[in-house]
Design a protein around this motif. Structure first.
Motif, PDB file in Angstrom:
ATOM      1  N   ILE A 141      12.646 -20.482 -32.194  1.00  0.00           N
ATOM      2  CA  ILE A 141      13.993 -21.019 -32.401  1.00  0.00           C
ATOM      3  C   ILE A 141      14.693 -21.055 -31.046  1.00  0.00           C
ATOM      4  O   ILE A 141      14.931 -19.992 -30.449  1.00  0.00           O
ATOM      5  N   ASN A 142      15.028 -22.250 -30.575  1.00  0.00           N
ATOM      6  CA  ASN A 142      15.734 -22.367 -29.293  1.00  0.00           C
ATOM      7  C   ASN A 142      17.196 -22.697 -29.605  1.00  0.00           C
ATOM      8  O   ASN A 142      17.507 -23.776 -30.105  1.00  0.00           O
ATOM      9  N   GLY A 143      18.097 -21.743 -29.297  1.00  0.00           N
ATOM     10  CA  GLY A 143      19.511 -21.909 -29.674  1.00  0.00           C
ATOM     11  C   GLY A 143      19.767 -21.074 -30.909  1.00  0.00           C
ATOM     12  O   GLY A 143      19.340 -21.433 -32.011  1.00  0.00           O
ATOM     13  N   TYR A 144      20.401 -19.924 -30.713  1.00  0.00           N
ATOM     14  CA  TYR A 144      20.578 -18.976 -31.820  1.00  0.00           C
ATOM     15  C   TYR A 144      22.073 -18.833 -32.101  1.00  0.00           C
ATOM     16  O   TYR A 144      22.691 -17.822 -31.813  1.00  0.00           O
ATOM     17  N   GLY A 145      22.671 -19.913 -32.621  1.00  0.00           N
ATOM     18  CA  GLY A 145      24.083 -19.880 -33.005  1.00  0.00           C
ATOM     19  C   GLY A 145      24.190 -20.071 -34.508  1.00  0.00           C
ATOM     20  O   GLY A 145      23.344 -19.594 -35.272  1.00  0.00           O
ATOM     21  N   THR A 169      21.277 -18.282 -24.398  1.00  0.00           N
ATOM     22  CA  THR A 169      21.733 -18.405 -23.008  1.00  0.00           C
ATOM     23  C   THR A 169      22.427 -17.137 -22.524  1.00  0.00           C
ATOM     24  O   THR A 169      22.443 -16.844 -21.345  1.00  0.00           O
ATOM     25  N   ARG A 170      23.072 -16.434 -23.490  1.00  0.00           N
ATOM     26  CA  ARG A 170      23.883 -15.289 -23.029  1.00  0.00           C
ATOM     27  C   ARG A 170      23.849 -14.159 -24.071  1.00  0.00           C
ATOM     28  O   ARG A 170      23.628 -14.415 -25.266  1.00  0.00           O
ATOM     29  N   PRO A 171      24.102 -12.937 -23.600  1.00  0.00           N
ATOM     30  CA  PRO A 171      23.962 -11.776 -24.491  1.00  0.00           C
ATOM     31  C   PRO A 171      25.236 -11.489 -25.282  1.00  0.00           C
ATOM     32  O   PRO A 171      25.914 -10.505 -25.027  1.00  0.00           O
ATOM     33  N   ALA A 178      18.095 -25.635 -31.977  1.00  0.00           N
ATOM     34  CA  ALA A 178      19.423 -25.567 -32.614  1.00  0.00           C
ATOM     35  C   ALA A 178      20.473 -25.306 -31.542  1.00  0.00           C
ATOM     36  O   ALA A 178      21.400 -24.524 -31.720  1.00  0.00           O
ATOM     37  N   THR A 179      20.290 -25.963 -30.408  1.00  0.00           N
ATOM     38  CA  THR A 179      21.250 -25.860 -29.305  1.00  0.00           C
ATOM     39  C   THR A 179      22.423 -26.816 -29.586  1.00  0.00           C
ATOM     40  O   THR A 179      22.325 -27.680 -30.456  1.00  0.00           O
ATOM     41  N   PRO A 180      23.528 -26.683 -28.849  1.00  0.00           N
ATOM     42  CA  PRO A 180      24.671 -27.569 -29.094  1.00  0.00           C
ATOM     43  C   PRO A 180      24.310 -29.043 -28.867  1.00  0.00           C
ATOM     44  O   PRO A 180      23.388 -29.352 -28.107  1.00  0.00           O
ATOM     45  N   GLY A 217      23.533 -32.590 -27.833  1.00  0.00           N
ATOM     46  CA  GLY A 217      23.239 -33.168 -26.523  1.00  0.00           C
ATOM     47  C   GLY A 217      22.261 -32.341 -25.706  1.00  0.00           C
ATOM     48  O   GLY A 217      21.543 -32.878 -24.853  1.00  0.00           O
ATOM     49  N   ILE A 218      22.188 -31.036 -25.980  1.00  0.00           N
ATOM     50  CA  ILE A 218      21.260 -30.173 -25.219  1.00  0.00           C
ATOM     51  C   ILE A 218      19.831 -30.394 -25.718  1.00  0.00           C
ATOM     52  O   ILE A 218      18.867 -30.347 -24.952  1.00  0.00           O
ATOM     53  N   GLY A 219      19.701 -30.640 -27.006  1.00  0.00           N
ATOM     54  CA  GLY A 219      18.373 -30.869 -27.591  1.00  0.00           C
ATOM     55  C   GLY A 219      17.637 -31.988 -26.871  1.00  0.00           C
ATOM     56  O   GLY A 219      16.447 -31.858 -26.543  1.00  0.00           O
TER      57      GLY A 219
HETATM   58  P1  NAD Z   1      26.442 -23.179 -31.954  1.00  0.00           P
HETATM   59  O1  NAD Z   1      27.287 -23.419 -30.765  1.00  0.00           O
HETATM   60  O2  NAD Z   1      26.944 -22.298 -33.047  1.00  0.00           O
HETATM   61  O3  NAD Z   1      25.028 -22.594 -31.502  1.00  0.00           O
HETATM   62  C1  NAD Z   1      24.316 -23.113 -30.426  1.00  0.00           C
HETATM   63  C2  NAD Z   1      23.588 -21.970 -29.731  1.00  0.00           C
HETATM   64  O4  NAD Z   1      22.790 -22.492 -28.668  1.00  0.00           O
HETATM   65  C3  NAD Z   1      24.531 -20.948 -29.101  1.00  0.00           C
HETATM   66  O5  NAD Z   1      24.032 -19.665 -29.380  1.00  0.00           O
HETATM   67  C4  NAD Z   1      24.459 -21.245 -27.606  1.00  0.00           C
HETATM   68  O6  NAD Z   1      24.666 -20.099 -26.829  1.00  0.00           O
HETATM   69  C5  NAD Z   1      23.022 -21.717 -27.508  1.00  0.00           C
HETATM   70  N1  NAD Z   1      22.740 -22.558 -26.335  1.00  0.00           N
HETATM   71  C6  NAD Z   1      23.589 -23.278 -25.569  1.00  0.00           C
HETATM   72  N2  NAD Z   1      22.912 -23.919 -24.593  1.00  0.00           N
HETATM   73  C7  NAD Z   1      21.610 -23.601 -24.753  1.00  0.00           C
HETATM   74  C8  NAD Z   1      20.424 -23.926 -24.060  1.00  0.00           C
HETATM   75  N3  NAD Z   1      20.420 -24.727 -22.997  1.00  0.00           N
HETATM   76  N4  NAD Z   1      19.258 -23.396 -24.497  1.00  0.00           N
HETATM   77  C9  NAD Z   1      19.220 -22.569 -25.567  1.00  0.00           C
HETATM   78  N5  NAD Z   1      20.322 -22.219 -26.257  1.00  0.00           N
HETATM   79  C10 NAD Z   1      21.499 -22.736 -25.862  1.00  0.00           C
HETATM   80  O7  NAD Z   1      26.063 -24.622 -32.511  1.00  0.00           O
HETATM   81  P2  NAD Z   1      25.638 -24.988 -34.001  1.00  0.00           P
HETATM   82  O8  NAD Z   1      26.867 -25.189 -34.809  1.00  0.00           O
HETATM   83  O9  NAD Z   1      24.594 -24.053 -34.485  1.00  0.00           O
HETATM   84  O10 NAD Z   1      25.039 -26.439 -33.768  1.00  0.00           O
HETATM   85  C11 NAD Z   1      23.709 -26.636 -33.318  1.00  0.00           C
HETATM   86  C12 NAD Z   1      23.259 -28.031 -33.700  1.00  0.00           C
HETATM   87  O11 NAD Z   1      23.306 -28.141 -35.118  1.00  0.00           O
HETATM   88  C13 NAD Z   1      24.138 -29.168 -33.171  1.00  0.00           C
HETATM   89  O12 NAD Z   1      23.317 -30.306 -32.972  1.00  0.00           O
HETATM   90  C14 NAD Z   1      25.072 -29.439 -34.316  1.00  0.00           C
HETATM   91  O13 NAD Z   1      25.606 -30.734 -34.313  1.00  0.00           O
HETATM   92  C15 NAD Z   1      24.126 -29.231 -35.487  1.00  0.00           C
HETATM   93  N6  NAD Z   1      24.812 -28.904 -36.755  1.00  0.00           N
HETATM   94  C16 NAD Z   1      25.864 -28.043 -36.772  1.00  0.00           C
HETATM   95  C17 NAD Z   1      26.491 -27.789 -37.983  1.00  0.00           C
HETATM   96  C18 NAD Z   1      27.686 -26.892 -38.071  1.00  0.00           C
HETATM   97  O14 NAD Z   1      28.538 -27.123 -38.883  1.00  0.00           O
HETATM   98  N7  NAD Z   1      27.800 -25.864 -37.276  1.00  0.00           N
HETATM   99  C19 NAD Z   1      26.030 -28.393 -39.160  1.00  0.00           C
HETATM  100  C20 NAD Z   1      24.899 -29.204 -39.103  1.00  0.00           C
HETATM  101  C21 NAD Z   1      24.297 -29.475 -37.883  1.00  0.00           C
END
Ligand code: NAD
Length: 335
Positions: A6-10, A34-36, A85-87, A89-91
């Motif tokens: 899982i890349n991007g743990y938000g 990216t950060r702790p 699951a990164t923000p 545009g990062i994907g």
């Molecule tokens: P989020 O900001 O909650 O989580 C993103 C995570 O990625 C964060 O932990 C951030 O620190 C990390 N991150 C940032 N840059 C990174 C990098 N270069 N490499 C690895 N990790 C990195 O975002 P989210 O809400 O989980 O959204 C993620 C994706 O899912 C987006 O494409 C968003 O559009 C989509 N999405 C979001 C929702 C929602 O409501 N939150 C719903 C459906 C889809």
């Protein structure tokens, strides 16, 4: 066992990680951040190996007392599939990394459709993603609309869909989002991007969508009108929708009047993080008038795409057919 990184743990990534962990046929290799912050701390607490997404900042994890297992490249190399699951545009920027290691990847709805070979919704087009290298799980709203349109198309044929999406201003943790006290046409232009996004799943669908943003964080609400090619009565359509495993038809007897009570219901049922993986469609709102069908449905933006990501993992690895995958995912999550 399918090894999933899982890349991007938000918001989305942490939920997908737990859902993958709970499947009988897959496991979490690790998660990259990216950060702790508190989410990184929780990843470690849950037993996930933590990888640093940005080399220059890797030392910050150690500074914060969090042990890492390596850099994101190592996570990608060890994984059979990566869920990005990164923000937004990062994907697209990470695409090259996945190609370098020949690791198939699943992107989220914030990415443009052209990041992937296929835009995905398990109920609607699972087979299109079988064996693909890059798959995009469509956004929360597009997932919710696709789940509704698919059975209506199959049972009655659809002439046209018209939907107004009343969208939450931000997720509960997003204190920088709004509006705080306003109602915005968002976008003010029509159609909103949602209609064209649904057409990435159903290219021939005639659909118009209008978007608004309101001061709420819990869920989105869709006001839906579908002109069908048949004239079913409301009870028949309600029964059809109630048969769909990822649509909950909310019975009037439950006395659930809005999204606040829906979320409370999820918490009372012991759902992790109060998640509602299914479309929540008010049974009393299901109305037909000739060929016109109407309803209200609420979509939990933080979680409805989670089971779809799990199914996308099986599709991309050709590990199961659609029915088998959806049944396994639902069973493991308790849908
Ligand atoms: P989020 O900001 O909650 O989580 C993103 C995570 O990625 C964060 O932990 C951030 O620190 C990390 N991150 C940032 N840059 C990174 C990098 N270069 N490499 C690895 N990790 C990195 O975002 P989210 O809400 O989980 O959204 C993620 C994706 O899912 C987006 O494409 C968003 O559009 C989509 N999405 C979001 C929702 C929602 O409501 N939150 C719903 C459906 C889809």
């Amino acid at each position: 066992m399918i090894r999933v990184g899982i890349n991007g743990y938000g918001t989305i990534g942490k939920r997908v990680a737990d859902a993958v962990r709970d499947q009988p046929d897959m496991g979490v290799v690790g998660v990259a951040k990216t950060r702790p912050n508190y989410e990184a701390e929780q990843a470690v607490e849950r037993g996930y190996d933590l990888y640093a997404a940005i080399e220059d900042r890797a030392h910050r994890f150690a500074d914060a007392g969090l042990e890492t297992a390596g850099l994101v490249d190592e996570l990608v190399a060890q994984s059979d599939v990566v869920v990005d699951a990164t923000p937004s545009g990062i994907g697209a920027k990470n695409c090259e990394l996945y190609e370098e290691y020949d690791t198939p990847a699943i992107y989220q709805g914030g990415e443009d459709a052209d990041v992937a070979d296929v835009s995905f919704n398990a109920r609607s087009n699972y087979d299109d993603a079988v064996g693909a290298d890059h798959v995009r799980v469509v956004s929360c709203n597009t997932t919710g609309l696709s789940r509704l349109v698919a059975p209506l198309r199959e049972a009655y044929g659809v002439e046209k869909v018209r939907t107004t999406l009343v969208r939450r201003g931000g997720d509960p943790g997003q204190s920088d989002r709004g509006p705080i006290n306003d109602i915005l046409p968002d976008p003010v232009t029509i159609p909103s991007h949602h209609g064209p996004d649904v057409q990435t799943i159903f290219p021939d669908l005639d659909i118009d969508t209008l978007g608004m943003k309101v001061p709420a964080t819990l869920m989105h609400m869709h006001s839906v009108n579908v002109t069908l090619e048949a004239e079913p009565d409301a009870d028949e359509v309600r029964d059809l929708l109630a048969e769909q495993s990822r649509i909950t038809v909310v019975d009037a007897d439950l006395g659930i009047e809005g999204t606040g009570q829906l979320k409370e219901w999820a918490l009372d049922r012991g759902r992790p993080r109060g998640d509602l993986w299914e479309n929540c469609l008010w049974g009393d709102s299901v109305t037909t008038d000739g060929r016109d069908f109407y309803c209200f449905q609420a979509i939990h933006q933080e979680s409805d795409v989670v089971p779809e990501n799990v199914d996308a993992v099986r599709a991309i690895t050709d590990a199961a057919d659609a029915a088998e995958s959806v049944a396994t995912t639902n069973d493991a999550l308790g849908i």
